[in-house]
Design an enzyme around this catalytic site. Structure first.
Site, PDB file in Angstrom:
ATOM      1  NE  ARG A 135      19.093  27.427  21.573  1.00  0.00           N
ATOM      2  CZ  ARG A 135      20.258  27.414  21.174  1.00  0.00           C
ATOM      3  NH1 ARG A 135      20.680  28.233  20.128  1.00  0.00           N
ATOM      4  NH2 ARG A 135      21.138  26.551  21.072  1.00  0.00           N
ATOM      5  NE  ARG A 204      22.217  32.829  17.629  1.00  0.00           N
ATOM      6  CZ  ARG A 204      22.975  32.107  18.180  1.00  0.00           C
ATOM      7  NH1 ARG A 204      22.841  31.151  19.368  1.00  0.00           N
ATOM      8  NH2 ARG A 204      23.939  31.570  17.368  1.00  0.00           N
ATOM      9  CE  LYS A 286      27.712  32.345  20.471  1.00  0.00           C
ATOM     10  NZ  LYS A 286      27.694  30.785  21.085  1.00  0.00           N
ATOM     11  CE  LYS A 288      24.698  33.617  22.881  1.00  0.00           C
ATOM     12  NZ  LYS A 288      25.219  32.612  23.869  1.00  0.00           N
ATOM     13  CB  CYS A 504      25.913  22.898  27.957  1.00  0.00           C
ATOM     14  SG  CYS A 504      27.556  21.661  27.839  1.00  0.00           S
ATOM     15  CB  CYS A 510      26.132  18.993  21.978  1.00  0.00           C
ATOM     16  SG  CYS A 510      27.040  20.413  21.528  1.00  0.00           S
ATOM     17  CB  CYS A 550      32.921  21.762  24.180  1.00  0.00           C
ATOM     18  SG  CYS A 550      31.857  23.323  23.509  1.00  0.00           S
ATOM     19  CB  CYS A 554      26.048  26.513  26.099  1.00  0.00           C
ATOM     20  SG  CYS A 554      26.518  26.514  24.405  1.00  0.00           S
TER      21      CYS A 554
END
Length: 643
Positions: A135, A204, A286, A288, A504, A510, A550, A554
């Site tokens: 990514r 991120r 993470k 953001k 996603c 994934c 899930c 995302c």
């Protein structure tokens, strides 16, 4: 250490001797092995002037910092891996040299910080074919021409032949083999790109509106996004050591970024550490950040740990920023203690203080975010536990100032930037819809030809679309024609349902996916369109639909008017109540709805929205007003469309 004495500023009572034992509370491993830091979790921090070298100062000023409880706390396995990694190097550096197609558990965690996830094809039987997803990190979604062409080449040569545009304005490259990782990574770095920090427990990619308007507030928002990204970028060199043998490809940073990073006047930094902001442990999870301008919610502002909004005066001159804190999407099914959460306002800061305020918020999360259970490590849980007042008080101690009251802002709206728009400098930009952000086949080939021929820079939107920038007027017609032939249509020819939909990647790569998302959403959208036609809704009416495989969120399904979250094989949890401008959070409506039963749930809802809505009432607003008990009653008693 020498026997020199560290003295507090004039007027302070405390004097520390260097050979004195300093008691440090939990997470002792946060200290760099190279650093001297007094009372990281006690009552004193250490401050060095920005210009001080790592070893030249014999006198260090102590300043007051927030108190930290000294209770011992269990740490997650990932925290221990980070501690022992020599700043995200070991054992990844050794694992990359082995003949195995995969890396071990510790290296799997560390390679995330380098911008990669290890994956395997879950539909393959008889073994695992490992590969890596890469990514990129593109603040504001900016992609220089050279980088786009490089990514296009790498997808064909080392990937699965497609590029994926993400919901955080970056590329994802799937299917890279371990033996090719260094070649691919170094190619990205040497062609104006980076994957550093695109994954992992750190900041991120920083979002900002993708529109290349030549307007003061838009330009300032994008500049601020760039500066925040630079401020919070790792400094210890592990990324360049690993992929380009230590060669540095970083451009010169603005002096205000360097100054803000080095400033330790309020005890924010790890002194003498290769990572002055992150230390050895980086963040608990993470992190953001999004930056935008008033009215423009193309960035899903409130889903971020930090949301930043440019505030301008009556002449359009940026003056400062409203700041929002504590948003986040991820949750776990059947665990009510995990939840999606909207960011809330913490206050306003003048423009010259934004980097210091952001740093103070990040440090508050670094110091106080949970490190024992990763399910609860995002900053939203700290906000939820403390409340905004306590959180603000602690942040202000690291910031060194009080936040001013938030400034009033106009109503928000979602902006897709699809179609042709004037930039304001005589040139045009063109926003192109890309289903689920997947660029492949004839679309990929044609985009390549146009971008290469006209030497166009591009931008990726937070809605997984692509913007072609700086187009001369005489190029518009030929570009439009060739793109249309490849299926890249102007927005009037794209179904309104598709324009706002997101999904996603989910299966097959994934590891977290429970059911389909990207591969399933085309069929779902066609079925929704058929239901619209059946109940009499007009073609230009739309509902924001987002699908994830899930509950990690995302594609931000919890902000959708109609969110589908995978909760079993061919099964979804249905969420309702978001709004078209993405400023309200949805709620869980129904569990375990099989994909073949979606009409039984959706058609009655669309029918009653059509016939019982108030003037200009969106689907999400309608479902909220009606209430879930009433909606379920409408579904149970639905007899079909009246003739």
């Amino acid at each position: 250490m020498s026997s020199s004495t560290f003295r507090a500023p004039a007027g302070a009572a405390t004097v520390f001797s260097a050979d004195q034992k300093i008691r440090i509370g939990r997470l002792d491993a946060l200290r760099s092995s190279h650093s001297v830091f007094l009372g990281r979790y006690g009552r004193r921090g250490v401050s060095v002037p920005p210009s001080a070298s790592s070893s030249s100062s014999s006198s260090i000023q102590a300043v007051s910092t927030p108190a930290k409880p000294e209770t011992a706390t269990k740490r997650s396995k990932v925290e221990i891996i980070k501690e022992k990694s020599n700043f995200i190097r070991y054992p990844l550096n050794e694992e990359l040299l082995t003949e195995a197609p995969n890396v071990n558990e510790s290296a799997v965690q560390l390679i995330k910080f380098h911008g990669s996830y290890q994956q395997y094809n879950r539909e393959e039987r008889g073994g695992r074919s490992y590969s890596f997803m890469l990514r990129t990190k593109n603040p504001s979604g900016k992609v220089p021409n050279q980088l786009y062409l490089t990514m296009d080449d790498l997808a064909d040569e080392f990937g699965i032949g497609t590029l994926r545009l993400t919901t955080r304005q970056t590329f994802q490259l799937h299917g890279v083999l371990k033996q090719n990782l260094k070649t691919v990574m170094s190619s990205i770095i040497k062609n104006m790109g980076s994957t550093l920090g695109a994954c992992g427990d750190l900041n991120r990619n920083v979002l900002a509106p993708a529109a290349p308007y030549v307007k003061k507030d838009y330009l300032f928002a994008q500049e601020t996004a760039d500066n925040i990204a630079a401020l919070l970028s790792p400094q210890s060199g592990f990324y360049y050591d690993m992929w380009v043998d230590g060669e540095q490809f970083m451009t010169a940073e603005p002096p205000e970024v360097v100054k803000a990073r080095n400033d330790n006047s309020h005890g924010t930094n790890f002194v003498d550490s290769p990572e002055p902001i992150y230390g050895t442990q980086f963040l608990p999870r993470k992190f953001k950040v999004a930056v935008t301008v008033p009215t423009d919610n193309s960035v899903d502002l409130l889903t971020n740990d930090i949301g930043v909004v440019v505030v301008s005066d009556e002449n359009g001159e940026p003056q400062g920023f409203n700041i929002y804190v504590g948003g986040g999407m991820g949750r776990t099914h059947r665990m009510e203690s995990t939840f999606a959460r909207l960011a809330e306002p913490i206050g306003y800061v003048p423009k010259e203080d934004i980097l210091y305020a952001v740093k103070a918020i990040v440090v508050t999360q670094r110091e106080h975010g949970r490190r024992d259970d990763r399910k609860y490590s995002r900053m939203k849980y700290l906000l939820s536990s403390w409340g905004i007042e306590k959180f603000r008080d602690v942040v202000e101690q690291y910031y060194g100032k009080k936040f001013e009251p938030s400034r009033d802002l106009p109503e928000w709206e979602f902006k897709s930037y699809l179609g042709w728009h004037e930039q304001g400098d005589g040139a045009w930009f063109c926003g192109l819809h890309v289903d689920s952000g997947r660029v492949g086949g004839i679309m990929k080939k044609t985009l390549r030809e146009v971008i290469e021929k006209y030497k166009i820079d591009v931008r990726i939107t937070p809605n997984q679309n692509i913007v072609l920038c700086d187009i001369k007027t005489e190029w518009k017609r030929p570009i439009t024609t060739v793109l249309a032939q490849a299926g890249l249509l102007q927005p009037e020819f794209v179904d309104p349902l598709n324009q706002t939909a997101m999904a996603c990647p989910a299966f097959p790569l994934c590891p977290l996916a429970i059911t389909e998302a990207e591969r399933g959403i085309p069929s779902i959208l066609k079925r929704v369109r058929a239901m619209f036609e059946k109940v009499g809704l007009e073609y230009d009416e739309s509902v924001v639909i987002r699908v994830t495989g899930c509950p990690n969120g995302c594609a931000r399904p919890y902000m959708a008017e109609l969110g589908l979250v995978g909760d079993g094989p061919n099964s979804y949890q249905v969420w309702l109540g978001g709004t078209p401008n993405q400023m309200a959070i949805a709620r869980s409506f129904m569990d375990k709805v099989k994909v073949h039963d979606l009409e039984k749930v959706f058609e009655p809802l669309f029918y009653h929205w059509k016939h019982e809505r108030q003037t200009k009432e969106s689907f999400g607003e309608f479902t909220t007003r009606m209430g879930f008990e009433k909606l379920k009653e409408l579904i149970d008693t639905y007899k079909g469309v009246s003739q």
